[in-house]
Write an enzyme that holds these catalytic residues in place. Structure first.
Site, PDB file in Angstrom:
ATOM      1  N   LYS A 152       0.753  -1.169   0.222  1.00  4.82           N
ATOM      2  CA  LYS A 152       0.143  -0.128   0.148  1.00  4.82           C
ATOM      3  C   LYS A 152       0.810   1.212   0.005  1.00  4.82           C
ATOM      4  O   LYS A 152       1.615   1.417   0.934  1.00  4.82           O
ATOM      5  CB  LYS A 152      -0.857   0.024   1.208  1.00  4.82           C
ATOM      6  CG  LYS A 152      -1.575   1.326   1.306  1.00  4.82           C
ATOM      7  CD  LYS A 152      -2.488   1.649   2.567  1.00  4.82           C
ATOM      8  CE  LYS A 152      -3.108   2.751   2.659  1.00  4.82           C
ATOM      9  NZ  LYS A 152      -3.748   3.326   4.141  1.00  4.82           N
TER      10      LYS A 152
ATOM     11  N   GLY B   4      -8.576   8.566   9.449  1.00  2.00           N
ATOM     12  CA  GLY B   4      -8.988   8.530  11.179  1.00  2.00           C
ATOM     13  C   GLY B   4     -10.106   9.476  11.461  1.00  2.00           C
ATOM     14  O   GLY B   4     -10.213   9.793  12.704  1.00  2.00           O
TER      15      GLY B   4
ATOM     16  N   THR C 266      -9.037   2.899  11.568  1.00  2.00           N
ATOM     17  CA  THR C 266      -9.482   3.534  12.974  1.00  2.00           C
ATOM     18  C   THR C 266     -10.670   3.233  13.219  1.00  2.00           C
ATOM     19  O   THR C 266     -11.237   2.977  14.303  1.00  2.00           O
ATOM     20  CB  THR C 266      -9.154   4.926  12.824  1.00  2.00           C
ATOM     21  OG1 THR C 266      -7.741   5.242  12.333  1.00  2.00           O
ATOM     22  CG2 THR C 266      -9.522   5.607  13.905  1.00  2.00           C
TER      23      THR C 266
END
Length: 258
Positions: free
Chosen positions: A99, A160, A209
């Site tokens: 990633k 997040g 998250t």
């Protein structure tokens, strides 16, 4: 018909990709992976404690017999740092699937598009399977596909933040513009956000998250699994058109006359 979730020729049964950070404990992380049904998890290479052994090691808690690793370049702010991190992941035997995350701003954690493109070019040439975190910009998505990235991963909202899908129109444009999988990455806060992303036609979702910092992480992981599945089914079923006025559910023909 439902097409299988395929990245670089590999088929996954689950369209939910999950992270390994921010969990209260490694035990909770493993329980969430199991509850989510994920088959691909991200690991921040720069934050991995390579000295940890046994149960103290994060990777001890990842069932690699059924879950593949996706090393990520979290914390990198230049293409050079990101490329070095990916090379390190390969040398450690983690994976050559990566990633790619090259950040441009510490406050928003938005990607630096120029540096991301630069790193992607190098990594693709070196034989990495690159899944880049990017803005929800259709031009950037096209460029990443042209470079040879295996997917594009536009953000839904800042990392997040839990703000959900802030710009569904841009996601639709990206879905129309590229042929590689489109995976929503960052910003999902709850199950309805995941369902919306899938209803738009996205191929998958990557989140961390939203699960790891939920009040009950394992329950949220299960909710996200169901939301992704429901959203995909709804997309395939095809929603009814939105109308300004009511439309009777029962037919008007053949009514009993008084």
């Amino acid at each position: 018909m439902s097409k299988p979730f395929t990245i670089a020729g590999r088929i996954f049964q689950s369209r939910l990709i999950v992270g390994t950070g921010k969990y209260p404990s490694h035990q909770v992380m493993k329980a969430c992976h199991d509850a989510s049904g994920t088959e691909l998890v991200t690991v921040a290479v720069r934050r991995l404690d390579l000295k940890a052994q046994g149960e103290a090691a994060l990777l001890h808690w990842v069932d690699t017999t059924r879950i593949a690793l996706l090393p990520n370049t979290a914390g990198c702010y230049t293409a050079d740092d990101a490329v070095r991190t990916c090379r390190l992941a390969a040398e450690l035997g983690l994976s050559k699937w990566v990633k790619l995350e090259v950040l441009g701003d510490e406050k928003t954690l938005y990607p630096d598009v120029e540096e991301t493109l630069k790193a992607a070019r190098v990594l693709v040439k070196e034989g990495f399977t690159v899944l880049p975190y990017t803005t929800d910009d259709v031009i950037t998505a096209r460029k990443l596909e042209e470079i040879g990235c295996a997917a594009v991963m536009p953000l839904a909202a800042p990392i997040g933040s839990g703000l959900g899908i802030r710009n569904p129109h841009n996601l639709r444009l990206i879905l129309e513009a590229v042929k590689v999988p489109v995976i929503v990455d960052a910003g999902v806060g709850t199950a309805s956000d995941a369902a919306i992303a899938m209803e738009l036609g996205c191929d998958g979702i990557l989140m961390n998250t939203a699960i790891a910092q939920a009040k009950e992480p394992e329950r949220m992981a299960r909710a996200m699994r169901l939301a992704v599945e429901a959203g995909r089914e709804a997309f395939l079923a095809g929603r009814i058109p939105m109308k300004a006025y009511a439309s009777a559910s029962s037919p008007l023909e053949g009514l009993v006359e008084r």
